[in-house]
Design a protein around this motif. Sequence first.
Motif, PDB file in Angstrom:
ATOM      1  N   UNK A  93       0.768  -1.254   0.077  1.00  0.00           N
ATOM      2  CA  UNK A  93       0.040  -0.053  -0.037  1.00  0.00           C
ATOM      3  C   UNK A  93       0.820   1.226  -0.195  1.00  0.00           C
ATOM      4  N   UNK A  94       2.264   1.009   0.432  1.00  0.00           N
ATOM      5  CA  UNK A  94       2.807   2.228   0.285  1.00  0.00           C
ATOM      6  C   UNK A  94       2.787   3.122   1.685  1.00  0.00           C
ATOM      7  N   UNK A  95       2.026   2.894   2.563  1.00  0.00           N
ATOM      8  CA  UNK A  95       1.751   3.504   3.876  1.00  0.00           C
ATOM      9  C   UNK A  95       3.249   3.394   4.786  1.00  0.00           C
ATOM     10  N   UNK A 116       9.740 -11.140  12.131  1.00  0.00           N
ATOM     11  CA  UNK A 116       8.882 -11.331  11.277  1.00  0.00           C
ATOM     12  C   UNK A 116       7.795  -9.936  11.345  1.00  0.00           C
ATOM     13  N   UNK A 117       7.909  -8.752  11.436  1.00  0.00           N
ATOM     14  CA  UNK A 117       7.263  -7.884  11.807  1.00  0.00           C
ATOM     15  C   UNK A 117       6.416  -7.392  10.589  1.00  0.00           C
ATOM     16  N   UNK A 159      -0.831  -6.195   7.660  1.00  0.00           N
ATOM     17  CA  UNK A 159      -0.010  -7.622   7.657  1.00  0.00           C
ATOM     18  C   UNK A 159       0.983  -7.756   6.373  1.00  0.00           C
ATOM     19  N   UNK A 160       1.159  -6.810   5.458  1.00  0.00           N
ATOM     20  CA  UNK A 160       1.711  -6.893   4.468  1.00  0.00           C
ATOM     21  C   UNK A 160       3.385  -6.910   4.795  1.00  0.00           C
ATOM     22  N   UNK A 161       4.368  -7.435   3.980  1.00  0.00           N
ATOM     23  CA  UNK A 161       5.566  -7.176   4.379  1.00  0.00           C
ATOM     24  C   UNK A 161       6.239  -5.717   4.134  1.00  0.00           C
TER      25      UNK A 161
END
Lengths: 660, 660
Positions: free
Chosen positions: B101-103, B156-157, B163-165
């Motif tokens: 999403x680019x957030x 794994x945050x 919850x995207x990488x």
Amino acid sequence: MEAATEFPNKEAFRQAVVNTLERRLFYIPSFKIYRGVAGLYDYGPPGCAVKSNVLAFWRQHFVLEENMLEVDCPCVTPEVVLKASGHVDKFTDLMVKDEKTGTCYRADHLLKDFCKDKLEKDTNLAAEKIAELKHILAVLDDLSPEELGAKIKEYGITAPDTKNPLSAPYPFNLMFQTSIGPSGLSPGYMRPETAQGIFVNFKDLYYYNGNKLPFAAAQIGQAFRNEVSNPSRITIWLFAFQDGHVWLLMSVEVVVFLLLLISVFEVTFTLSRKKEYGLNMKGKLQISPRQGLLRVREFTLAEIEHFVDPDDKSHPKFSEVAKLEFLMFPREDQVSGKSARRIAIGEAVSQGIVNNATLGFFIGRVYLFLTHLGIDKERLRFRQHLANEMAHYAADCWDAEIECSYGWIECVGIADRSAYDLRAHTKLVIAPVKKELGLAFKGNQKMVVEALEAMEEKEAMEMKATLESKGEAEFRVCTLGKDVIIKKNMVTISKETKKEHQRVFTPSVIEPSFGIGRIIYCLYEHSFYTRASKDGDEQLNVFRFPPLVAPIKCTVFPLVQNQKYEEVAKRIAKSLTAAGISCKIDITGTSIGKRYARTDELGVPLAITVDSTSSVTIRERDSKQQIRVSIEEVASVVKEVTDGLSTWGDVLWKYPTHSS
Amino acid sequence: MEAATEFPNKEAFRQAVVNTLERRLFYIPSFKIYRGVAGLYDYGPPGCAVKSNVLAFWRQHFVLEENMLEVDCPCVTPEVVLKASGHVDKFTDLMVKDEKTGTCYRADHLLKDFCKDKLEKDTNLAAEKIAELKHILAVLDDLSPEELGAKIKEYGITAPDTKNPLSAPYPFNLMFQTSIGPSGLSPGYMRPETAQGIFVNFKDLYYYNGNKLPFAAAQIGQAFRNEVSNPSRITIWLFAFQDGHVWLLMSVEVVVFLLLLISVFEVTFTLSRKKEYGLNMKGKLQISPRQGLLRVREFTLAEIEHFVDPDDKSHPKFSEVAKLEFLMFPREDQVSGKSARRIAIGEAVSQGIVNNATLGFFIGRVYLFLTHLGIDKERLRFRQHLANEMAHYAADCWDAEIECSYGWIECVGIADRSAYDLRAHTKLVIAPVKKELGLAFKGNQKMVVEALEAMEEKEAMEMKATLESKGEAEFRVCTLGKDVIIKKNMVTISKETKKEHQRVFTPSVIEPSFGIGRIIYCLYEHSFYTRASKDGDEQLNVFRFPPLVAPIKCTVFPLVQNQKYEEVAKRIAKSLTAAGISCKIDITGTSIGKRYARTDELGVPLAITVDSTSSVTIRERDSKQQIRVSIEEVASVVKEVTDGLSTWGDVLWKYPTHSS
């Protein structure tokens, strides 16, 4: 008060003022150790004190006396606000680019320079051509980008520095753009005026005022305009082929220093060394005679937005200013070639020269504000905007113009802006009538509703007008892939307005807007004079600031270097500081005459000389008269004069004079 | 003075304060009619008055009392200045991006939240793991981008919302970037602090001060930081499939309104309508519990730069503050887990806890400044920076921290920054010795000279070090296509320094820097209390501002609506205004108790009630005591108290008390 010594011309006078201002650090060109940035100035210590005094008086004279609601909003402003106000689309200058070097110029300036030059220098012009060029100069501000571009092409105008061809005119927005937050998706600007911060808070402020009109809000703060400096330029080229010596003799620093010394011109220097040819050097010096301290990229504005019922623009305190008489320059007099004339503001309003009493009241208050600061009455006029200077929505507009060496300078604008600003931030309300739409469109109702709600303001207001005149309007619904007919009963379109006593209206805004930096600069010119030193060998500079404005109110110096006197001086300085009077001790061994001269050049109204341990002398700057006062009384005498409770004339009566 | 009513917890207390502040327009979220911008607040009328009072006192207490040189520089700053100061390269936060999403998120915040969460909720953690997580929390600020990235990967945050990488950490510069002039070739920034404007003017100010040290310069102005808000979020999703009703019932406006009403949380709302599925709606509500009014993107700083000889940091007026005793929290006490303790500043300096007397003097002056404004002595401490908080060049650094509902908040930083800032703006001087170079390089001399002069600072300083240690250095000359050996006698490399009495040095800078907005917010919390109304059915809000700070000094109201009383009230208001006392008339017919309550909630110290045409009562806000004063005397009595010449206690002695 002594008359200012005559200067050969305006430029020489300006030079003397500006030299004094820069030498005594009233101004410092910003970031000058990094060669500076055009259009940015620092206020050094005395300049900063003067500014802070002017702003304190503005607060007292307007905010406190008129019970205004002062607010303080951020400079960073999101795009949506400035889109609504019209700044994103219309706050632009038309630019042309040198097609080879990319240097930018203001299109109107180039055309103006061309026409003026032609009229001045070409003696063989046909009468027809002269009329054409004069016409262009008259309508310059009204030309469209296309018209400007066509004229530039027709006259074969090229880039002044390189003679390269120019691009077509394109709009350059004068706002400094930035981005809010880390995503890069929220564009913002540095505000070009402080007014919008007030308009977007109108509802809250109206509520704070007990939902009553009229009321005024005020704001003091920084505003930003990314001005294009595009004056005629002087270009100097330095060549040094195969030899470093010319370069070293005529170093950039020396040239820049000399030029700074003799001028307030902005200097930029670009240097390219073509290494491939050894030490082939090329220096290019551009001198841009901007309006120095008047045209800047960041400045302090003090703005008032007075909100008033559009049907009642009377003012309860108008009678307090009605008898004031000063130079006014109505539109008709300008058009018919007359000069400004003295009119009482009460007359101007009753004769309809000034649109209404509230506008007239503020013109009167502005007059009092400026003359109290020390602006010369004879070099202050109120000039009405011509029809083509005024925005289409404005009811009337007057500028307080102050005459200085640059000519008549607009320092305060006082405009009746009608309902424009509040309407711009008023919400568009589109309310589809579901029942009627359901009957007409059945299963397609939802698509029609969505499409109606998605209309932009312009489209919606057009539909509103059509519905009102014709009763129905054609409307494209993209999701249906066809046009439908919307009837008057299917949707209501409106902009929010105030309701007061069941009457619905948008308040009018009367806006006095003060360019604080310009006022201060004019004040410097009006306050400056020179007079011969005692021995007559030199001209000394004096600023005749009223105590209200003076950066330092009082200096204290021991007559001779002597511990006893120094202690007395320190004790007096301490009591002055405690009374809130800014003062400066000078305990250098310099002669008393030199110390007086130094302090006169900063415009300090009073100087205390300690010549005994029981009493001291107080000297007034302009008359150079001195009185003798006991040490116990000195602080209270100084405070009386600098707070404006007594004049120097008053205290002269009370205390014995001293002749040195 | 009454004790503040107990609140169940800090949050409830804060809520009561913030509700009052927003309802009475001390603050307004900026541009709220356009949904606002996170981190930007307006000061409404009373807030603006408080701010202007605090700044006026700051000028009196520091600039005037200490004879500082105040300057006023632009906010727009060219890149070169902030490059030299280190801001372009180092004024950054490490960010990670949601790869889909680019957030953007602050990398350290995500890691911190993860560790805290794990420690709190995972009860099965091994002792080793607990130690590891605690260690990370302790060294969080010192982690490199690579270390941060590695930990985020290891644990794994993922992006908290989706919850995207996440991307690898990258630096985000906190300055608002812009561009100066129309060419787009001159990058600039909105200044992140006001100090640089002083440093670049050092030479001129030093000259203004008669080339003498020590002296101090000061500046008040806006500063800008494009803060990343990246707190834990609450996300609400609204779905409405094939049905508009849920959407209409739970409209955005309602949700936002309710949330604004019950909280100071920042609310952002994004809505996507997927038209292809009919009315499939998706609402996403993010609530970001920022530190509300404390972490903002534009704020007013007041900074002092005191320049002093590095070998003599004594201060002539230190003895005036030496006996002041207040809470101090030295580095050693923090490390060893002790609490802050009362120390006299004189002791702290003589014991070496505070590095030098000038630093100690400013700590004392800051203490006096804050407590005069009304900051509670018991909730103010001076905390020394730990070694890892301090810049490597700093000699010592103390923060004035004020306790409020958010905890201990840094409001003033007082740092001995050594010579860092002036050195950063000092010119690099590279002087090739032509004679020696000519002897060594003959025909190639010019290329070598050019290459030497073209060195960047880093390269030049490295060469200087090498020449000093080894006597010669290898040097690549590109135009010759080879390395040459430069000997010590062939070039001198230096940075400009001050010469005073033949001693060469760069002055040290001691910098007290005040976050005006934070001080004001803490002041609001320390001044706020509630008390029961007369009839006991409601809790009334009061701000116990000292007169110095109060936004309005006095209200005037006629006891009953009556023309005679109203005229008296207006006459009194006019005389107060003329005396420079801000006052407000309230002629509404509301009960006198309600009008007192309204005025108490704005922190107005005195209220005048007109109940006769010869004398009036004056009521003090906190004690609610009243005295009776003749109409002629009333303005001077009010002025005495609000100017601080008399206390309320003093005037109670002089005038008869009145019981209503």
